[in-house]
Design a protein around this motif. Sequence first.
Motif, PDB file in Angstrom:
ATOM      1  N   PRO A 198       0.823  -1.227   0.000  1.00 52.27           N
ATOM      2  CA  PRO A 198       0.000   0.000   0.000  1.00 52.27           C
ATOM      3  C   PRO A 198       0.856   1.275   0.000  1.00 52.27           C
ATOM      4  CG  PRO A 198      -0.562  -1.472   1.824  1.00 52.27           C
ATOM      5  CD  PRO A 198       0.768  -1.894   1.301  1.00 52.27           C
ATOM      6  N   GLN A 199       2.046   1.199  -0.536  1.00 52.46           N
ATOM      7  CA  GLN A 199       3.026   2.289  -0.410  1.00 52.46           C
ATOM      8  C   GLN A 199       2.469   3.680  -0.741  1.00 52.46           C
ATOM      9  OE1 GLN A 199       6.044   1.914   0.917  1.00 52.46           O
ATOM     10  NE2 GLN A 199       6.398   4.102   0.763  1.00 52.46           N
ATOM     11  N   LEU A 200       1.901   3.814  -1.936  1.00 53.86           N
ATOM     12  CA  LEU A 200       1.453   5.154  -2.334  1.00 53.86           C
ATOM     13  C   LEU A 200       0.309   5.623  -1.441  1.00 53.86           C
ATOM     14  CD1 LEU A 200       1.528   4.855  -6.234  1.00 53.86           C
ATOM     15  CD2 LEU A 200       3.294   5.693  -4.684  1.00 53.86           C
ATOM     16  N   TYR A 201      -0.615   4.702  -1.170  1.00 50.78           N
ATOM     17  CA  TYR A 201      -1.777   5.091  -0.360  1.00 50.78           C
ATOM     18  C   TYR A 201      -1.367   5.524   1.042  1.00 50.78           C
ATOM     19  CZ  TYR A 201      -4.628   3.025  -4.023  1.00 50.78           C
ATOM     20  OH  TYR A 201      -5.213   2.743  -5.223  1.00 50.78           O
ATOM     21  N   LYS A 202      -0.415   4.798   1.620  1.00 54.19           N
ATOM     22  CA  LYS A 202      -0.076   5.151   3.011  1.00 54.19           C
ATOM     23  C   LYS A 202       0.628   6.491   3.066  1.00 54.19           C
ATOM     24  CE  LYS A 202       4.079   2.250   3.733  1.00 54.19           C
ATOM     25  NZ  LYS A 202       4.731   1.342   4.654  1.00 54.19           N
ATOM     26  N   GLN A 203       1.391   6.803   2.029  1.00 51.99           N
ATOM     27  CA  GLN A 203       2.026   8.124   2.007  1.00 51.99           C
ATOM     28  C   GLN A 203       0.971   9.218   1.791  1.00 51.99           C
ATOM     29  OE1 GLN A 203       5.970   6.755  -0.304  1.00 51.99           O
ATOM     30  NE2 GLN A 203       5.997   8.859   0.381  1.00 51.99           N
ATOM     31  N   PHE A 217       0.439  -8.327  -3.359  1.00 50.39           N
ATOM     32  CA  PHE A 217       0.486  -9.284  -4.468  1.00 50.39           C
ATOM     33  C   PHE A 217       1.681  -8.997  -5.362  1.00 50.39           C
ATOM     34  CE2 PHE A 217      -3.740  -8.298  -3.047  1.00 50.39           C
ATOM     35  CZ  PHE A 217      -4.359  -9.526  -2.924  1.00 50.39           C
ATOM     36  N   ARG A 218       2.534  -9.981  -5.588  1.00 53.86           N
ATOM     37  CA  ARG A 218       3.653  -9.788  -6.512  1.00 53.86           C
ATOM     38  C   ARG A 218       3.781 -11.020  -7.396  1.00 53.86           C
ATOM     39  NH1 ARG A 218       7.876  -6.645  -2.280  1.00 53.86           N
ATOM     40  NH2 ARG A 218       6.207  -5.322  -1.482  1.00 53.86           N
ATOM     41  N   ASP A 219       3.751 -10.784  -8.688  1.00 54.95           N
ATOM     42  CA  ASP A 219       3.774 -11.899  -9.639  1.00 54.95           C
ATOM     43  C   ASP A 219       5.217 -12.254  -9.973  1.00 54.95           C
ATOM     44  OD1 ASP A 219       3.303 -13.778 -11.504  1.00 54.95           O
ATOM     45  OD2 ASP A 219       2.224 -12.496 -12.917  1.00 54.95           O
ATOM     46  N   THR A 259       1.142 -11.250   3.325  1.00 59.66           N
ATOM     47  CA  THR A 259       0.564 -10.240   4.203  1.00 59.66           C
ATOM     48  C   THR A 259       1.645  -9.380   4.833  1.00 59.66           C
ATOM     49  OG1 THR A 259      -1.160 -11.841   4.690  1.00 59.66           O
ATOM     50  CG2 THR A 259      -1.078  -9.900   6.092  1.00 59.66           C
ATOM     51  N   GLN A 260       1.418  -8.097   4.825  1.00 59.42           N
ATOM     52  CA  GLN A 260       2.351  -7.184   5.481  1.00 59.42           C
ATOM     53  C   GLN A 260       1.665  -6.502   6.655  1.00 59.42           C
ATOM     54  OE1 GLN A 260       3.804  -4.250   2.685  1.00 59.42           O
ATOM     55  NE2 GLN A 260       5.490  -5.567   2.025  1.00 59.42           N
ATOM     56  N   ILE A 261       2.437  -6.290   7.727  1.00 57.68           N
ATOM     57  CA  ILE A 261       2.011  -5.334   8.745  1.00 57.68           C
ATOM     58  C   ILE A 261       2.596  -4.022   8.250  1.00 57.68           C
ATOM     59  CG2 ILE A 261       2.190  -4.611  11.149  1.00 57.68           C
ATOM     60  CD1 ILE A 261       2.800  -7.589  11.819  1.00 57.68           C
ATOM     61  N   ILE A 302      12.490   6.563   5.625  1.00 57.47           N
ATOM     62  CA  ILE A 302      11.917   7.906   5.631  1.00 57.47           C
ATOM     63  C   ILE A 302      11.732   8.260   4.160  1.00 57.47           C
ATOM     64  CG2 ILE A 302      12.330  10.321   6.265  1.00 57.47           C
ATOM     65  CD1 ILE A 302      11.897   8.335   8.659  1.00 57.47           C
ATOM     66  N   ARG A 303      10.639   8.981   3.859  1.00 58.11           N
ATOM     67  CA  ARG A 303      10.330   9.266   2.454  1.00 58.11           C
ATOM     68  C   ARG A 303      10.743  10.693   2.098  1.00 58.11           C
ATOM     69  NH1 ARG A 303       9.127   3.887   2.947  1.00 58.11           N
ATOM     70  NH2 ARG A 303       7.342   3.585   4.316  1.00 58.11           N
ATOM     71  N   ILE A 304      10.914  10.892   0.817  1.00 56.82           N
ATOM     72  CA  ILE A 304      11.150  12.253   0.336  1.00 56.82           C
ATOM     73  C   ILE A 304       9.826  13.009   0.477  1.00 56.82           C
ATOM     74  CG2 ILE A 304      11.671  13.641  -1.713  1.00 56.82           C
ATOM     75  CD1 ILE A 304      13.196  11.125  -2.766  1.00 56.82           C
TER      76      ILE A 304
HETATM   77  N1  ASP Z   1       6.379  -0.659   0.883  1.00 59.84           N
HETATM   78  C1  ASP Z   1       7.656  -1.160   1.298  1.00 59.84           C
HETATM   79  C2  ASP Z   1       7.767  -2.636   0.953  1.00 59.84           C
HETATM   80  O1  ASP Z   1       6.775  -3.297   0.715  1.00 59.84           O
HETATM   81  C3  ASP Z   1       7.870  -1.009   2.765  1.00 59.84           C
HETATM   82  C4  ASP Z   1       7.983   0.421   3.181  1.00 59.84           C
HETATM   83  O2  ASP Z   1       8.857   1.130   2.652  1.00 59.84           O
HETATM   84  O3  ASP Z   1       7.217   0.833   4.064  1.00 59.84           O
HETATM   85  O4  ASP Z   1       8.847  -3.186   0.925  1.00 59.84           O
END
Ligand code: ASP
Length: 581
Positions: A193-198, A215-217, A229-231, A484-486
């Motif tokens: 959910p990278q973009l959404y969480k940012q 999901f990664r193919d 599943t990710q926390i 940490i993100r830009i």
């Molecule tokens: N979205 C990253 C990953 O799935 C984790 C993160 O940078 O928060 O590896």
Amino acid sequence: MKTTNNGSFTIQDVGKKETFYGWVQKKRNLGGLIFIDLRDRSGIIQLVVRPENKNYELAESLRSEYVLKVEGEIAERENKNTNLATGEIEVMVEKLTVLNTSKDLPFEIKNDTTALEDTRLKYRYLDLRRDTLKEKLITRSKIMQITRNYLVEHEFIEIETPVLGRSTPEGARDYLVPSRVSKGSFYALPQSPQLYKQLLMISGMERYFQIAKCFRDEDLRSDRQPEFTQIDLEMSFVEPEDVMTLMEGLLAKMWKEIKGVTLTTPFPRIKWDEAFDIYGSDKPDLRFDLKIQDITGVFKNTNFGLFQSVLENKGMINCLVIKNKANDFSRKDLDKLADVVKTYQAKGLYYLKMTDGALNGSIIKNVTEEEGKTLIQQLNLEENDLVLIVADNRKITKTALGELRRKLGKDLGLIDESKDALLWVTDFPLFEYSETEGRFMAMHHPFTAPLEESIPKLLTDKASCYAKAYDIVINGYEAGGGSIRIHDHETQSKMFEALGFTEESAKEQFGFFLEAFDYGAPPHGGLAFGLDRLVMLLTGTENIRDVIAFPKTASASDLMTDAPNVVEEKQLKELAIQVEK
Ligand code: ASP
């Protein structure tokens, strides 16, 4: 409603009349008495049916996995079974009802099953009746509850993000879902959910988490699944240390509540460069202390052609020292180790042995007396020590010895299995050179913030740019990672430029996302744990399928439901899709 748990009764309950439900695990007839092990989720309780019981004939007809309702009185057993939680008691059956029967099973429901995994996956619902798998799912549930409680206590809010979305930049292949309404257009299932969480940080949510399906193919390795599943979490106004410290609290809680183990915090933090130099890996297993040692200096004036050419190409000579085991390694064993380093592109493995007070071995002719002396001193070599040497460029030398370290750790029993080694690897390289693409790519994703001192080098010296990125490593596995993100436009534009995006191509792919950063984006960062991996570590299994209720095979299929499968022509038509024959 069922209100009793078979596995919870003890000698204290003798004399109680109860109703029990469950499955027939085992039935045997001993001297006219019928004994039945009745299993439910909580465990097993023994039932006894006497010949005079009106249900005796029915009891005789019972078979494995029949479903029963039983009324009876708890009594003390004559022959106690101390291996069983309920082994001191049994139920004197008064009334027995068969709620359902069962066909003959494709395999016996027992922990040490010999059934083939394919059979067990086809009948996964039966496989899950086995204690070992059931316990892992229960632990998984506990880990999720601990996570939720901890994060909510720390002011995180749980927010769901779409599954039907746009491609995210984690770098794997997307699973695509065709749109019926917009023919020819596709959703991508989230790789995370990278973009959404940012975006949620830009929305002012401050602290977000989600236990998210990703999901990664990809072609599957033994420890990967196409859906996992990710926390996943993200926080505003934080530095790397804040995220790491908070997450240590969560992991400490998991280890305490699941394993009863008190972890020492803070965990060690090792910079990526150091991890790579010392352990040849960005996920070193610190349960054993074998280190890669640099002996380039010893050979600076070497006459050995192979070493000379490595040094001319700015390469290095490194080694592992295996203490007091030289005699255990035959020529054949060493050839096998050489094959290992060769799979990681090293040209060969050279070795030296300390025997009878002197150095011997494959390259001894090429080692001068002076060099030999220096080696013995620098490496503190003692009788029966083995030195395993690789000479190549840094990447190959470190990776090959790192893999060798891992293998020897296992094979020589160097690993202390009684404890877990958790650490953070920090300051990852921002870029990674891809030989196949012939250019630098983002090591994590293009939104990872560079270290302050790397910002001026983004366009001029990519190889020495580092990121505010951190991975949590447990027993040699990457259990999670983040950064940490830009959050400012200028750095982001520079980053895209460094990655070879034009302004248009960046806009096309991430336009909506980049625009959001122009409306007061707070500084933010986060992390994601691989939940499946954590459950594996906490339940001590190496098979990822053990910790997922309905997993897929290595070829990404579900043997129980037969997914993926062909669909009806009509469905394809609606989607305007034609399948190539
Ligand atoms: N979205 C990253 C990953 O799935 C984790 C993160 O940078 O928060 O590896």
